[in-house]
Design an enzyme around this catalytic site. Structure first.
Site, PDB file in Angstrom:
ATOM      1  N   CYS A   1       0.869  -1.170   0.000  1.00 42.00           N
ATOM      2  CA  CYS A   1       0.000   0.000   0.000  1.00 42.00           C
ATOM      3  C   CYS A   1       0.912   1.228   0.000  1.00 42.00           C
ATOM      4  CB  CYS A   1      -0.864  -0.019   1.266  1.00 42.00           C
ATOM      5  SG  CYS A   1      -1.851   1.473   1.500  1.00 42.00           S
TER       6      CYS A   1
ATOM      7  N   CYS B   1      -1.129   3.653  -6.615  1.00 47.57           N
ATOM      8  CA  CYS B   1      -1.989   3.100  -5.569  1.00 47.57           C
ATOM      9  C   CYS B   1      -2.141   1.632  -5.952  1.00 47.57           C
ATOM     10  CB  CYS B   1      -3.352   3.786  -5.567  1.00 47.57           C
ATOM     11  SG  CYS B   1      -4.582   2.899  -4.580  1.00 47.57           S
TER      12      CYS B   1
HETATM   13  N1  DGL Z   1      -4.103   0.675  -1.910  1.00 50.39           N
HETATM   14  C1  DGL Z   1      -3.717   1.835  -1.237  1.00 50.39           C
HETATM   15  C2  DGL Z   1      -2.471   2.524  -1.778  1.00 50.39           C
HETATM   16  O1  DGL Z   1      -1.665   1.917  -2.440  1.00 50.39           O
HETATM   17  C3  DGL Z   1      -4.708   2.719  -0.537  1.00 50.39           C
HETATM   18  C4  DGL Z   1      -6.139   2.803  -0.982  1.00 50.39           C
HETATM   19  C5  DGL Z   1      -7.026   3.460   0.065  1.00 50.39           C
HETATM   20  O2  DGL Z   1      -7.327   2.795   1.055  1.00 50.39           O
HETATM   21  O3  DGL Z   1      -7.374   4.643  -0.079  1.00 50.39           O
HETATM   22  O4  DGL Z   1      -2.239   3.672  -1.517  1.00 50.39           O
END
Ligand code: DGL
Length: 274
Positions: free
Chosen positions: A76, A189
């Site tokens: 993440c 993301c």
């Molecule tokens: N998948 C996440 C990232 O890479 C975050 C998504 C979220 O919860 O807003 O930043």
């Protein structure tokens, strides 16, 4: 427990880290994996930094207490830029890999000198991101887009969606970058890797789509080799002997069909909540 019997954990606010787990599993076929989706904390993107940091620290602590781990991947970007260094300090010597936007390879690949970065609002406004851009893409114009709607689409509607809906979901990001002259788009993301193909299709020959899956897998393999004497020291388990890879959620609600669907699609056992 012998290090080689412990699983490698991937965590994210939701289902975003799954494509990262899939690539790492290809490279480390003899390892076991667990995945933790912080369903109760989702989404991270719009939340204040302190809330995200507290969440990540709490759930990593819980996961560590539940299962002895071989390594942890913060799959993440939002959590990594805020909490990776904190976690490394809290678990000294334990291999932890973070996810950093692939700005450097994007800047190297851009002929126009313009790259687009699509991520969460938290990532594109972070001081960490400013530093990353300055140090790795100083010669480029970097367009930033926080796309909470796309994160939500992936988490809640992706599995039930068809091709047209997926293309429509990525279109606003691609259109805005192309109209501002970008020839490289960074998926910063982890959720957006579920629609990597749609980004490629929508951008066509006008922009290259770049992400960090390869870099994260490579770093994980290197760190395992550096942390454990020999990554392949165990007599390798046959597929039959290997325990199933598991997916956990946070929160007390039952393992809803959406998450069961993701678990199935990524060959994970829906293993309940932590
Ligand atoms: N998948 C996440 C990232 O890479 C975050 C998504 C979220 O919860 O807003 O930043």
């Amino acid at each position: 427990m012998n290090a080689n019997d412990r699983p490698i954990a991937f965590m994210d606010s939701g289902v975003g880290g799954l494509p990262y787990l899939a690539m790492a599993r290809d490279k480390l076929p003899n390892d076991s994996f667990v995945y933790l989706a912080d369903r109760a904390g989702f989404p991270y993107g719009p939340k204040p930094a302190s809330v995200i940091i507290d969440n990540v620290r709490r759930i990593v602590d819980r996961l560590m207490k539940k299962t002895e781990l071989k390594a942890l991947v913060i799959a993440c970007n939002t959590a990594s830029q805020l909490a990776l260094e904190i976690l490394k300090a809290e678990y000294p010597g334990f291999p932890i890999v973070g996810t950093i936007p692939a700005v450097k390879p994007a800047a190297e690949a851009s002929k126009a000198g313009v790259i687009g970065v699509v991520a969460t609002q938290s990532t594109v406004t972070a001081p960490f991101f400013d530093e990353l851009v300055k140090s790795k893409a100083g010669s480029c114009k970097v367009l930033r887009r926080g796309d909470a709607a796309l994160v939500d689409f992936i988490e809640r509607r992706f599995l039930a969606s068809g091709k047209e809906e997926r293309l429509a979901a990525v279109k606003p990001a691609v259109d805005s970058f192309l109209s501002d002259g970008a020839d490289v788009i960074v998926l910063a993301c982890t959720h957006f890797l579920h629609v990597y193909e749609e980004f490629v299709e929508m951008a066509g020959s006008k922009a290259l789509i770049v992400d960090s899956r390869e870099g994260v897998s490579k770093r994980l393999v290197e760190l395992l080799a550096a942390s454990y004497n020999s990554p392949a020291e165990k007599p390798l388990a046959t597929q039959k002997e290997k325990l199933p890879d598991r997916m956990f959620l946070t929160g007390t609600a039952p393992f809803e069909p959406i998450y069961q669907g993701f678990a199935k699609a990524f060959n994970l056992q829906a293993a309940g909540s932590i």
